[in-house]
Design a protein around this motif. Structure first.
Motif, PDB file in Angstrom:
ATOM      1  N   ALA A 110       0.832  -1.206   0.000  1.00 38.35           N
ATOM      2  CA  ALA A 110       0.000   0.000   0.000  1.00 38.35           C
ATOM      3  C   ALA A 110       0.867   1.256   0.000  1.00 38.35           C
ATOM      4  O   ALA A 110       0.556   2.233  -0.691  1.00 38.35           O
ATOM      5  CB  ALA A 110      -0.923  -0.004   1.220  1.00 38.35           C
ATOM      6  N   GLU A 111       1.950   1.234   0.754  1.00 34.21           N
ATOM      7  CA  GLU A 111       2.854   2.388   0.781  1.00 34.21           C
ATOM      8  C   GLU A 111       3.516   2.588  -0.586  1.00 34.21           C
ATOM      9  O   GLU A 111       3.706   3.724  -1.006  1.00 34.21           O
ATOM     10  CB  GLU A 111       3.912   2.221   1.865  1.00 34.21           C
ATOM     11  N   ARG A 112       3.857   1.506  -1.261  1.00 34.14           N
ATOM     12  CA  ARG A 112       4.434   1.618  -2.602  1.00 34.14           C
ATOM     13  C   ARG A 112       3.435   2.246  -3.565  1.00 34.14           C
ATOM     14  O   ARG A 112       3.807   3.072  -4.414  1.00 34.14           O
ATOM     15  CB  ARG A 112       4.869   0.259  -3.109  1.00 34.14           C
ATOM     16  N   ALA A 113       2.178   1.884  -3.431  1.00 29.26           N
ATOM     17  CA  ALA A 113       1.141   2.470  -4.294  1.00 29.26           C
ATOM     18  C   ALA A 113       0.999   3.960  -4.015  1.00 29.26           C
ATOM     19  O   ALA A 113       0.858   4.772  -4.942  1.00 29.26           O
ATOM     20  CB  ALA A 113      -0.187   1.749  -4.077  1.00 29.26           C
ATOM     21  N   GLN A 114       1.037   4.334  -2.731  1.00 27.08           N
ATOM     22  CA  GLN A 114       0.918   5.756  -2.404  1.00 27.08           C
ATOM     23  C   GLN A 114       2.153   6.521  -2.881  1.00 27.08           C
ATOM     24  O   GLN A 114       2.044   7.652  -3.360  1.00 27.08           O
ATOM     25  CB  GLN A 114       0.720   5.967  -0.905  1.00 27.08           C
ATOM     26  N   LYS A 115       3.313   5.922  -2.752  1.00 22.13           N
ATOM     27  CA  LYS A 115       4.544   6.560  -3.231  1.00 22.13           C
ATOM     28  C   LYS A 115       4.451   6.817  -4.736  1.00 22.13           C
ATOM     29  O   LYS A 115       4.803   7.896  -5.219  1.00 22.13           O
ATOM     30  CB  LYS A 115       5.731   5.651  -2.912  1.00 22.13           C
ATOM     31  N   TYR A 116       3.946   5.846  -5.468  1.00 22.24           N
ATOM     32  CA  TYR A 116       3.762   5.999  -6.914  1.00 22.24           C
ATOM     33  C   TYR A 116       2.754   7.110  -7.220  1.00 22.24           C
ATOM     34  O   TYR A 116       2.983   7.936  -8.109  1.00 22.24           O
ATOM     35  CB  TYR A 116       3.315   4.665  -7.518  1.00 22.24           C
ATOM     36  N   ALA A 117       1.665   7.145  -6.464  1.00 21.93           N
ATOM     37  CA  ALA A 117       0.651   8.185  -6.667  1.00 21.93           C
ATOM     38  C   ALA A 117       1.228   9.570  -6.391  1.00 21.93           C
ATOM     39  O   ALA A 117       0.943  10.530  -7.123  1.00 21.93           O
ATOM     40  CB  ALA A 117      -0.557   7.922  -5.774  1.00 21.93           C
ATOM     41  N   LEU A 118       2.039   9.687  -5.357  1.00 22.07           N
ATOM     42  CA  LEU A 118       2.671  10.976  -5.053  1.00 22.07           C
ATOM     43  C   LEU A 118       3.608  11.415  -6.174  1.00 22.07           C
ATOM     44  O   LEU A 118       3.655  12.594  -6.532  1.00 22.07           O
ATOM     45  CB  LEU A 118       3.452  10.888  -3.745  1.00 22.07           C
ATOM     46  N   ARG A 119       4.329  10.477  -6.718  1.00 26.92           N
ATOM     47  CA  ARG A 119       5.242  10.810  -7.809  1.00 26.92           C
ATOM     48  C   ARG A 119       4.479  11.228  -9.059  1.00 26.92           C
ATOM     49  O   ARG A 119       4.887  12.155  -9.761  1.00 26.92           O
ATOM     50  CB  ARG A 119       6.168   9.640  -8.097  1.00 26.92           C
ATOM     51  N   LEU A 120       3.380  10.555  -9.339  1.00 28.58           N
ATOM     52  CA  LEU A 120       2.546  10.970 -10.471  1.00 28.58           C
ATOM     53  C   LEU A 120       1.961  12.353 -10.239  1.00 28.58           C
ATOM     54  O   LEU A 120       1.950  13.203 -11.131  1.00 28.58           O
ATOM     55  CB  LEU A 120       1.413   9.974 -10.680  1.00 28.58           C
ATOM     56  N   TYR A 121       1.458  12.578  -9.037  1.00 28.85           N
ATOM     57  CA  TYR A 121       0.827  13.846  -8.690  1.00 28.85           C
ATOM     58  C   TYR A 121       1.815  15.006  -8.784  1.00 28.85           C
ATOM     59  O   TYR A 121       1.499  16.074  -9.307  1.00 28.85           O
ATOM     60  CB  TYR A 121       0.236  13.746  -7.286  1.00 28.85           C
ATOM     61  N   SER A 122       3.024  14.796  -8.274  1.00 30.73           N
ATOM     62  CA  SER A 122       4.012  15.876  -8.251  1.00 30.73           C
ATOM     63  C   SER A 122       4.823  15.958  -9.545  1.00 30.73           C
ATOM     64  O   SER A 122       5.500  16.956  -9.771  1.00 30.73           O
ATOM     65  CB  SER A 122       4.981  15.679  -7.082  1.00 30.73           C
ATOM     66  N   ASN A 123       4.749  14.893 -10.349  1.00 27.52           N
ATOM     67  CA  ASN A 123       5.552  14.793 -11.569  1.00 27.52           C
ATOM     68  C   ASN A 123       7.045  14.942 -11.253  1.00 27.52           C
ATOM     69  O   ASN A 123       7.806  15.528 -12.004  1.00 27.52           O
ATOM     70  CB  ASN A 123       5.115  15.826 -12.608  1.00 27.52           C
ATOM     71  N   ASN A 124       7.429  14.446 -10.092  1.00 27.96           N
ATOM     72  CA  ASN A 124       8.817  14.484  -9.646  1.00 27.96           C
ATOM     73  C   ASN A 124       9.188  13.080  -9.178  1.00 27.96           C
ATOM     74  O   ASN A 124       8.769  12.645  -8.116  1.00 27.96           O
ATOM     75  CB  ASN A 124       8.985  15.499  -8.518  1.00 27.96           C
ATOM     76  N   TRP A 125       9.985  12.385  -9.957  1.00 34.03           N
ATOM     77  CA  TRP A 125      10.306  10.990  -9.670  1.00 34.03           C
ATOM     78  C   TRP A 125      11.507  10.838  -8.757  1.00 34.03           C
ATOM     79  O   TRP A 125      11.864   9.737  -8.375  1.00 34.03           O
ATOM     80  CB  TRP A 125      10.513  10.227 -10.976  1.00 34.03           C
ATOM     81  N   LYS A 126      12.135  11.941  -8.376  1.00 34.49           N
ATOM     82  CA  LYS A 126      13.309  11.874  -7.510  1.00 34.49           C
ATOM     83  C   LYS A 126      13.023  12.355  -6.095  1.00 34.49           C
ATOM     84  O   LYS A 126      13.865  12.232  -5.222  1.00 34.49           O
ATOM     85  CB  LYS A 126      14.451  12.688  -8.107  1.00 34.49           C
ATOM     86  N   LEU A 127      11.846  12.902  -5.867  1.00 43.41           N
ATOM     87  CA  LEU A 127      11.485  13.417  -4.546  1.00 43.41           C
ATOM     88  C   LEU A 127      11.318  12.252  -3.576  1.00 43.41           C
ATOM     89  O   LEU A 127      10.561  11.320  -3.847  1.00 43.41           O
ATOM     90  CB  LEU A 127      10.175  14.213  -4.638  1.00 43.41           C
TER      91      LEU A 127
END
Length: 131
Positions: free
Chosen positions: A10-27
């Motif tokens: 679930a945390e991996r899914a949220q991490k992916y969603a945050l990266r999509l939302y922010s469009n920042n894959w290094k944050l």
């Protein structure tokens, strides 16, 4: 979630969603949570369990809270140690499935909460849970 693997997934899914939302894959994940004001799914899960347990413990919902056994009442040996009045005794589980039940798994979280946050009312308890 019933296992550490479920929580990680679930945390991996949220991490992916945050990266999509922010469009920042290094944050970094924690920094992204803080930046957007999100709470980790694991912390939200713990908070929801504790809020529900508080309602059961205080008798705000229909649940046989008389079945809760306080540690100070059950174990004579620990009276010498400092035990908060709200600490509940955790019985040794008879099976793996019992360890995953709501009541058993939440007692560990419950016993970790300082007494002043439980005894001073729901709003104080709720504010304590705001990570």
């Amino acid at each position: 979630p019933k296992s550490i693997g479920d929580i990680r997934e679930a945390e991996r899914a949220q991490k992916y969603a945050l990266r999509l939302y922010s469009n920042n894959w290094k944050l970094p994940y924690k920094a992204a949570l803080d930046r957007f004001g999100w709470t980790s799914l694991y912390n939200r899960w713990k908070r929801q369990k504790l809020i529900q347990f508080y309602k059961f413990y205080m008798g705000h919902q229909d649940f046989p809270n008389r079945t809760f056994i306080h540690t100070s009442q059950y174990c004579e040996k620990i009276i010498d140690r400092r035990v908060d009045p709200h600490h509940l005794y955790i019985f040794t589980p008879g099976s793996v499935s019992f360890t995953q039940t709501f009541i058993h798994s939440t007692k560990y979280l419950w016993n970790a909460v300082p007494d002043e946050f439980i005894s001073n009312g729901y709003q104080t308890f709720y504010n304590y849970l705001r990570y």
